[in-house]
Design a protein around this motif. Structure first.
Motif, PDB file in Angstrom:
ATOM      1  N   TRP A 248      -4.304  30.320 -17.951  1.00 10.05           N
ATOM      2  CA  TRP A 248      -3.591  29.067 -17.694  1.00 10.05           C
ATOM      3  C   TRP A 248      -3.028  28.408 -18.943  1.00 10.05           C
ATOM      4  CZ3 TRP A 248      -8.650  27.844 -14.817  1.00 10.05           C
ATOM      5  CH2 TRP A 248      -8.645  28.458 -13.549  1.00 10.05           C
TER       6      TRP A 248
ATOM      7  N   HIS B  67     -12.762  32.494 -13.895  1.00 12.52           N
ATOM      8  CA  HIS B  67     -12.117  31.913 -15.078  1.00 12.52           C
ATOM      9  C   HIS B  67     -13.153  31.223 -15.952  1.00 12.52           C
ATOM     10  CE1 HIS B  67      -8.064  32.583 -13.411  1.00 12.52           C
ATOM     11  NE2 HIS B  67      -8.717  32.469 -12.262  1.00 12.52           N
TER      12      HIS B  67
ATOM     13  N   VAL C 271     -14.484  28.641 -11.395  1.00 10.25           N
ATOM     14  CA  VAL C 271     -14.169  27.961 -12.651  1.00 10.25           C
ATOM     15  C   VAL C 271     -15.508  27.704 -13.323  1.00 10.25           C
ATOM     16  CG1 VAL C 271     -13.058  25.970 -13.721  1.00 10.25           C
ATOM     17  CG2 VAL C 271     -12.087  26.971 -11.648  1.00 10.25           C
TER      18      VAL C 271
ATOM     19  N   SER D 106     -12.591  25.331 -18.814  1.00  9.82           N
ATOM     20  CA  SER D 106     -11.699  25.959 -17.846  1.00  9.82           C
ATOM     21  C   SER D 106     -11.219  24.958 -16.806  1.00  9.82           C
ATOM     22  CB  SER D 106     -12.402  27.128 -17.157  1.00  9.82           C
ATOM     23  OG  SER D 106     -12.801  28.091 -18.105  1.00  9.82           O
TER      24      SER D 106
ATOM     25  N   LYS E 110      -7.328  23.988 -16.205  1.00 15.83           N
ATOM     26  CA  LYS E 110      -6.703  24.105 -14.882  1.00 15.83           C
ATOM     27  C   LYS E 110      -6.111  22.775 -14.436  1.00 15.83           C
ATOM     28  CE  LYS E 110      -7.340  25.576 -10.143  1.00 15.83           C
ATOM     29  NZ  LYS E 110      -8.281  25.947  -9.065  1.00 15.83           N
TER      30      LYS E 110
END
Length: 229
Positions: free
Chosen positions: A127, A165, A203, A208, A212
Protein backbone atom coordinates in the motif's frame (compact mmCIF):
# COMPACT_ATOMS: atom_id res chain seq x y z
CA UNK A 1 -8.99 -32.04 9.51
CA UNK A 2 -7.01 -29.47 7.54
CA UNK A 3 -4.25 -30.52 5.16
CA UNK A 4 -1.97 -27.60 4.34
CA UNK A 5 1.03 -26.83 2.18
CA UNK A 6 3.22 -23.94 3.33
CA UNK A 7 5.88 -22.46 1.06
CA UNK A 8 9.06 -20.99 2.50
CA UNK A 9 8.51 -23.15 5.59
CA UNK A 10 12.17 -23.49 6.57
CA UNK A 11 12.44 -20.20 8.49
CA UNK A 12 10.72 -17.03 9.67
CA UNK A 13 6.99 -16.64 9.35
CA UNK A 14 6.67 -19.73 7.17
CA UNK A 15 8.21 -22.01 9.78
CA UNK A 16 5.89 -20.61 12.46
CA UNK A 17 2.87 -21.07 10.19
CA UNK A 18 3.77 -24.69 9.53
CA UNK A 19 4.57 -25.37 13.20
CA UNK A 20 1.34 -23.81 14.47
CA UNK A 21 -0.70 -25.68 11.88
CA UNK A 22 0.80 -28.91 13.22
CA UNK A 23 -0.08 -27.83 16.77
CA UNK A 24 -3.66 -27.22 15.64
CA UNK A 25 -3.91 -30.78 14.35
CA UNK A 26 -3.34 -30.18 10.64
CA UNK A 27 -1.45 -32.40 8.25
CA UNK A 28 1.35 -30.25 6.83
CA UNK A 29 3.50 -30.30 3.73
CA UNK A 30 6.46 -28.01 4.48
CA UNK A 31 8.02 -26.68 1.28
CA UNK A 32 11.38 -25.03 0.72
CA UNK A 33 13.93 -24.71 -2.07
CA UNK A 34 16.37 -26.65 0.13
CA UNK A 35 14.30 -29.25 2.00
CA UNK A 36 17.35 -30.29 4.03
CA UNK A 37 16.99 -26.97 5.90
CA UNK A 38 13.53 -27.92 7.17
CA UNK A 39 13.26 -28.82 10.87
CA UNK A 40 9.59 -29.57 11.46
CA UNK A 41 8.95 -32.97 13.04
CA UNK A 42 5.62 -34.30 11.85
CA UNK A 43 5.60 -32.36 8.57
CA UNK A 44 6.24 -33.83 5.12
CA UNK A 45 9.19 -32.02 3.49
CA UNK A 46 8.75 -30.89 -0.11
CA UNK A 47 11.50 -29.59 -2.40
CA UNK A 48 9.97 -26.56 -4.10
CA UNK A 49 11.19 -23.49 -5.95
CA UNK A 50 8.04 -21.50 -6.74
CA UNK A 51 9.71 -19.98 -9.82
CA UNK A 52 10.11 -23.45 -11.36
CA UNK A 53 6.82 -24.47 -13.04
CA UNK A 54 7.83 -28.14 -13.19
CA UNK A 55 8.56 -28.17 -9.44
CA UNK A 56 5.22 -26.46 -8.74
CA UNK A 57 3.35 -29.05 -10.81
CA UNK A 58 5.18 -31.86 -9.01
CA UNK A 59 4.22 -30.39 -5.63
CA UNK A 60 0.55 -30.23 -6.66
CA UNK A 61 0.68 -33.87 -7.73
CA UNK A 62 2.38 -34.92 -4.50
CA UNK A 63 0.08 -32.94 -2.22
CA UNK A 64 -3.21 -33.91 -3.80
CA UNK A 65 -5.08 -33.86 -0.49
CA UNK A 66 -4.40 -30.19 0.33
CA UNK A 67 -7.31 -27.93 1.29
CA UNK A 68 -5.21 -25.00 2.55
CA UNK A 69 -2.47 -23.43 0.43
CA UNK A 70 -0.24 -20.93 2.25
CA UNK A 71 1.87 -18.87 -0.13
CA UNK A 72 4.51 -17.50 2.23
CA UNK A 73 7.68 -17.77 0.10
CA UNK A 74 9.02 -14.35 -0.79
CA UNK A 75 12.21 -12.38 -1.37
CA UNK A 76 13.41 -8.83 -0.91
CA UNK A 77 16.18 -7.94 -3.38
CA UNK A 78 16.62 -4.33 -2.27
CA UNK A 79 16.28 -3.28 -5.91
CA UNK A 80 14.96 0.11 -6.97
CA UNK A 81 12.89 0.39 -10.13
CA UNK A 82 15.47 2.62 -11.80
CA UNK A 83 18.37 0.48 -10.58
CA UNK A 84 19.07 -3.23 -10.93
CA UNK A 85 16.43 -4.54 -13.33
CA UNK A 86 17.39 -8.15 -12.64
CA UNK A 87 16.56 -7.51 -8.98
CA UNK A 88 13.20 -6.06 -9.95
CA UNK A 89 12.40 -9.09 -12.08
CA UNK A 90 13.54 -11.48 -9.34
CA UNK A 91 11.18 -9.87 -6.80
CA UNK A 92 8.25 -10.16 -9.19
CA UNK A 93 9.21 -13.71 -10.20
CA UNK A 94 8.87 -14.93 -6.61
CA UNK A 95 6.38 -12.59 -4.96
CA UNK A 96 3.92 -12.35 -7.84
CA UNK A 97 4.53 -14.92 -10.58
CA UNK A 98 5.60 -17.70 -8.22
CA UNK A 99 2.55 -17.17 -6.02
CA UNK A 100 0.26 -17.13 -9.04
CA UNK A 101 1.89 -20.30 -10.39
CA UNK A 102 1.14 -22.00 -7.07
CA UNK A 103 -2.51 -20.95 -7.06
CA UNK A 104 -3.01 -22.02 -10.67
CA UNK A 105 -1.51 -25.45 -9.94
CA UNK A 106 -3.41 -26.01 -6.68
CA UNK A 107 -6.80 -24.56 -7.69
CA UNK A 108 -7.97 -27.92 -9.11
CA UNK A 109 -6.67 -29.69 -5.99
CA UNK A 110 -8.59 -27.32 -3.72
CA UNK A 111 -11.73 -27.72 -5.83
CA UNK A 112 -11.50 -31.52 -5.62
CA UNK A 113 -11.13 -31.28 -1.84
CA UNK A 114 -14.18 -29.12 -1.25
CA UNK A 115 -12.89 -25.61 -1.98
CA UNK A 116 -10.64 -24.87 0.95
CA UNK A 117 -8.61 -21.70 1.19
CA UNK A 118 -5.58 -19.84 -0.13
CA UNK A 119 -3.44 -17.55 2.05
CA UNK A 120 -1.14 -15.07 0.32
CA UNK A 121 1.40 -13.35 2.57
CA UNK A 122 1.68 -9.79 1.27
CA UNK A 123 2.91 -6.71 3.18
CA UNK A 124 2.09 -3.22 4.37
CA UNK A 125 4.29 -2.34 1.38
CA UNK A 126 1.40 -3.45 -0.80
CA UNK A 127 0.00 0.00 0.00
CA UNK A 128 3.01 2.34 -0.04
CA UNK A 129 6.63 2.54 -1.21
CA UNK A 130 9.82 3.15 0.74
CA UNK A 131 13.40 3.97 -0.24
CA UNK A 132 15.30 0.78 -1.01
CA UNK A 133 12.14 -1.25 -1.43
CA UNK A 134 10.80 -0.16 -4.81
CA UNK A 135 10.79 -3.60 -6.41
CA UNK A 136 9.49 -5.26 -3.25
CA UNK A 137 6.63 -2.74 -2.95
CA UNK A 138 5.61 -3.26 -6.58
CA UNK A 139 5.70 -7.04 -6.20
CA UNK A 140 3.61 -6.98 -3.03
CA UNK A 141 1.12 -4.50 -4.51
CA UNK A 142 0.72 -6.95 -7.37
CA UNK A 143 0.34 -9.78 -4.83
CA UNK A 144 -2.48 -7.89 -3.08
CA UNK A 145 -4.27 -7.12 -6.35
CA UNK A 146 -3.85 -10.77 -7.34
CA UNK A 147 -5.55 -11.90 -4.13
CA UNK A 148 -8.47 -9.58 -4.83
CA UNK A 149 -8.86 -10.94 -8.36
CA UNK A 150 -8.41 -14.59 -7.36
CA UNK A 151 -11.02 -14.17 -4.64
CA UNK A 152 -13.55 -13.53 -7.40
CA UNK A 153 -12.23 -16.15 -9.80
CA UNK A 154 -12.18 -18.91 -7.17
CA UNK A 155 -15.50 -18.04 -5.50
CA UNK A 156 -17.40 -20.39 -7.79
CA UNK A 157 -15.50 -23.41 -6.49
CA UNK A 158 -15.87 -22.32 -2.86
CA UNK A 159 -12.22 -21.36 -2.30
CA UNK A 160 -11.58 -18.42 0.05
CA UNK A 161 -8.57 -16.16 -0.52
CA UNK A 162 -6.99 -14.35 2.44
CA UNK A 163 -4.36 -11.64 2.05
CA UNK A 164 -1.93 -10.99 4.94
CA UNK A 165 -0.37 -7.55 5.52
CA UNK A 166 2.30 -6.61 8.04
CA UNK A 167 5.16 -4.23 8.59
CA UNK A 168 8.47 -5.51 9.92
CA UNK A 169 8.65 -8.96 11.45
CA UNK A 170 11.63 -10.21 13.44
CA UNK A 171 12.97 -12.47 10.69
CA UNK A 172 16.16 -12.85 8.66
CA UNK A 173 14.67 -10.71 5.87
CA UNK A 174 14.36 -7.71 8.20
CA UNK A 175 17.53 -8.32 10.22
CA UNK A 176 19.32 -5.28 8.79
CA UNK A 177 16.41 -2.87 9.25
CA UNK A 178 15.86 -0.79 12.39
CA UNK A 179 12.40 -0.34 13.84
CA UNK A 180 9.70 -2.14 15.83
CA UNK A 181 9.29 -5.74 14.70
CA UNK A 182 6.47 -8.18 15.29
CA UNK A 183 7.25 -11.67 16.56
CA UNK A 184 6.76 -14.01 13.56
CA UNK A 185 4.94 -16.42 15.87
CA UNK A 186 2.34 -13.69 16.45
CA UNK A 187 2.03 -13.11 12.70
CA UNK A 188 1.37 -16.81 12.23
CA UNK A 189 -1.17 -16.95 15.07
CA UNK A 190 -3.16 -13.98 13.79
CA UNK A 191 -3.08 -15.35 10.27
CA UNK A 192 -4.33 -18.80 11.20
CA UNK A 193 -7.00 -17.37 13.53
CA UNK A 194 -8.21 -15.21 10.63
CA UNK A 195 -8.33 -18.20 8.28
CA UNK A 196 -10.36 -20.18 10.81
CA UNK A 197 -12.73 -17.21 11.15
CA UNK A 198 -13.15 -16.93 7.38
CA UNK A 199 -11.58 -13.45 7.20
CA UNK A 200 -10.49 -12.20 3.79
CA UNK A 201 -7.73 -9.87 4.96
CA UNK A 202 -5.35 -9.87 7.92
CA UNK A 203 -3.91 -6.50 9.00
CA UNK A 204 -1.36 -7.72 11.50
CA UNK A 205 -0.02 -4.58 13.17
CA UNK A 206 -0.81 -0.93 13.90
CA UNK A 207 1.60 0.31 11.20
CA UNK A 208 -0.19 -1.70 8.51
CA UNK A 209 -3.55 -0.39 9.75
CA UNK A 210 -2.24 3.18 9.57
CA UNK A 211 -0.92 2.70 6.05
CA UNK A 212 -4.16 1.14 4.86
CA UNK A 213 -6.22 3.97 6.37
CA UNK A 214 -4.03 6.49 4.56
CA UNK A 215 -5.23 5.20 1.19
CA UNK A 216 -8.40 7.27 1.62
CA UNK A 217 -6.34 10.44 2.06
CA UNK A 218 -4.36 12.68 -0.24
CA UNK A 219 -1.11 10.70 -0.71
CA UNK A 220 0.89 13.91 -0.25
CA UNK A 221 0.02 13.97 3.45
CA UNK A 222 1.17 10.40 4.00
CA UNK A 223 4.47 10.76 2.17
CA UNK A 224 5.28 14.06 3.85
CA UNK A 225 4.80 12.37 7.25
CA UNK A 226 6.74 9.32 6.10
CA UNK A 227 9.72 11.25 4.77
CA UNK A 228 9.82 13.47 7.88
CA UNK A 229 9.93 10.49 10.26
Amino acid sequence: MTTALVTGANRGIGRHLASQLLERGATVYAAARRPETLDLPGATPVALDVTDPAAVRAAAELAGDVDLLVNNAGISTGAELLGDLDGVRAALDVNFWGTLEMVRAFAPVLRANGGGAVVNVASALSWFAAPGAGAYAVSKAANWAMSNALRLELAGQGTRVTSVHLGLADTDMASGIDGPKTDPAEVARRTLDAVEAGDLEVVVDDWSALVKASLAEDPRAFYERFLAA
